[in-house]
Write an enzyme that holds these catalytic residues in place. Structure first.
Site, PDB file in Angstrom:
ATOM      1  N   ALA A   1       0.822  -1.210   0.000  1.00 51.04           N
ATOM      2  CA  ALA A   1       0.000   0.000   0.000  1.00 51.04           C
ATOM      3  C   ALA A   1       0.859   1.263   0.000  1.00 51.04           C
ATOM      4  CB  ALA A   1      -0.921  -0.001   1.216  1.00 51.04           C
ATOM      5  N   CYS A   2       2.077   1.181   0.546  1.00 54.17           N
ATOM      6  CA  CYS A   2       2.936   2.366   0.625  1.00 54.17           C
ATOM      7  C   CYS A   2       3.435   2.806  -0.743  1.00 54.17           C
ATOM      8  CB  CYS A   2       4.126   2.095   1.549  1.00 54.17           C
ATOM      9  SG  CYS A   2       5.119   0.680   1.080  1.00 54.17           S
TER      10      CYS A   2
END
Length: 393
Positions: free
Chosen positions: A336-337
């Site tokens: 997700a980063c």
């Protein structure tokens, strides 16, 4: 409501955790460093949570320090090996999370450390490759316990066993021991994690990966006896027994302890459920797409909840395109980063030997405790419709 299938990114708070946090906000509002009754009650709640977190990883409570999360915990570890008059050598892998790779590269670039990044073989780090990278000034090995994109469980235990013997032999000739760190963010709550079996000196804990709040912790072997070096970043008061300045976030710590206890109580059940649902997902993908599905992660030596796959029927089926066409399910491309970065093939998959054309089409599905077969059926139908819409258009 869309089916959520991105539990490796984050998990919702368990209802018991919400109750524990809200109860603590009401009952443990006092400063834990205060010496009157309500302050002592807050302190006691923190120490109970410390014991619950320690139990989760098979460690002792005095070796747990609470932190803001995994990124802080990882950065603390790397800060611990820095010293005047020496440039220590660190070994890590090319498939680590950004919270490991980026601070280590920063330290390398400013001349604070030497760095060797070991490349995986078919997604897994080789123990022999790690050992072949050891130098006379090697001070730390940092290898994640399970990969967040592929779910591949890395041989941290085997590395720990080899390094333990290496350190025993080196101690006889007066050489400094090599420390071992593992980022266990993705493993906790999904597989058994025991610091004694892993033989690690540091272990990173992240609450929001196992239905807890967005704080974390760090295990440091022999912390109170100074067996393992520890240095905090901040100057301030003597909170967290002097190991981390700043007034403790009591409600979130209580929530983390409750989440840890839930895992300890139900891990075998959770593992069985996650594995069953993930096997059903693989089965349905094969039934629906036949030879047009390529699995980028193994179904063995892998987290029981994680499936990384690519649809290979067309170059049009790149990950972001499919995500835009999904209507009833929420999944991800990987970490997700990286979601705000310009799209490119996952470096984890490329480093793991997946070809670029397949990696560009990759999707990650990670199931959770509440995921049902009906949820998987909804996702498969949604995915099939998305594929049809993309190819027809």
């Amino acid at each position: 409501m869309a089916v959520y299938l991105d539990y490796n990114a984050t998990t919702p708070l368990a209802p018991q955790v919400i109750d524990a946090i809200t109860g603590s906000m009401r009952d443990h509002w006092a400063n834990p460093s205060s010496n009157y009754t309500v302050g002592k009650e807050s302190k006691a709640a923190i120490e109970k949570a410390r014991g619950q977190v320690a139990k989760l990883i098979g460690g002792a409570s005095e070796n747990i320090v609470f932190t803001s999360g995994g990124t802080e915990s990882n950065n603390i570890v790397f800060n611990c090996i820095l010293r005047e008059g020496e440039v220590p050598h660190v070994i890590t892998s090319t498939i680590e999370h950004d919270s490991v790779i980026k601070p280590l590269n920063h330290l390398k670039d400013n001349g604070s450390i030497e760095l060797t990044c070991v490349k995986p073989v078919n997604g897994y780090i080789s123990v022999s490759d790690v050992m072949n990278s050891v130098k006379s000034n090697t001070r730390l090995i940092s290898i994640m316990l399970a990969n967040n994109e592929t779910g591949a469980i890395q041989p941290v235990k085997e590395i720990g066993e080899v390094i333990r013997l290496y350190n025993i032999n080196n101690n006889k000739i007066g050489q400094e021991r090599i420390l071992i760190h593992t980022d266990a963010a993705q493993a906790l709550g999904k597989i058994s994690v025991d610091v004694q079996e892993l033989k690690v000196d540091y272990l990173t804990i992240v609450g929001h990966k196992f239905y807890g709040p967005r704080i974390g912790g760090l295990y440091i072997k022999g912390l109170t006896s100074n067996e393992t070096p520890y240095k905090h970043f901040f100057a301030g008061g003597g909170q967290e027994r002097g190991y981390r300045p700043g007034t403790e976030n009591t409600p979130m710590i209580v929530g983390l302890g409750t989440a840890a206890q839930l895992v300890s109580d139900r891990l075998i059940h959770h593992m069985s459920h996650l594995r069953s649902i993930c096997e059903y997902l693989r089965k349905r993908l094969k039934e629906k797409f036949d030879d047009g599905v390529h699995f980028n992660s193994s179904d063995s030596d892998c987290l029981p909840n994680t499936c990384n796959f690519s649809l290979t029927a067309s170059h049009l089926l790149q990950g972001p395109v499919i995500l835009r066409h999904l209507k009833s399910s929420q999944i991800s491309l990987g970490a997700a980063c990286h979601s705000h970065d310009t799209f490119k093939a996952s470096f984890v998959l490329l480093e793991s030997g997946v070809s670029e054309d397949i990696a560009l089409n990759a999707l990650r599905v990670s199931v959770g405790r509440e995921t049902t077969r009906a949820d998987i059926d909804i996702f498969i139908n949604d995915l099939s419709q998305a594929v049809n819409d993309i190819i027809i258009k």
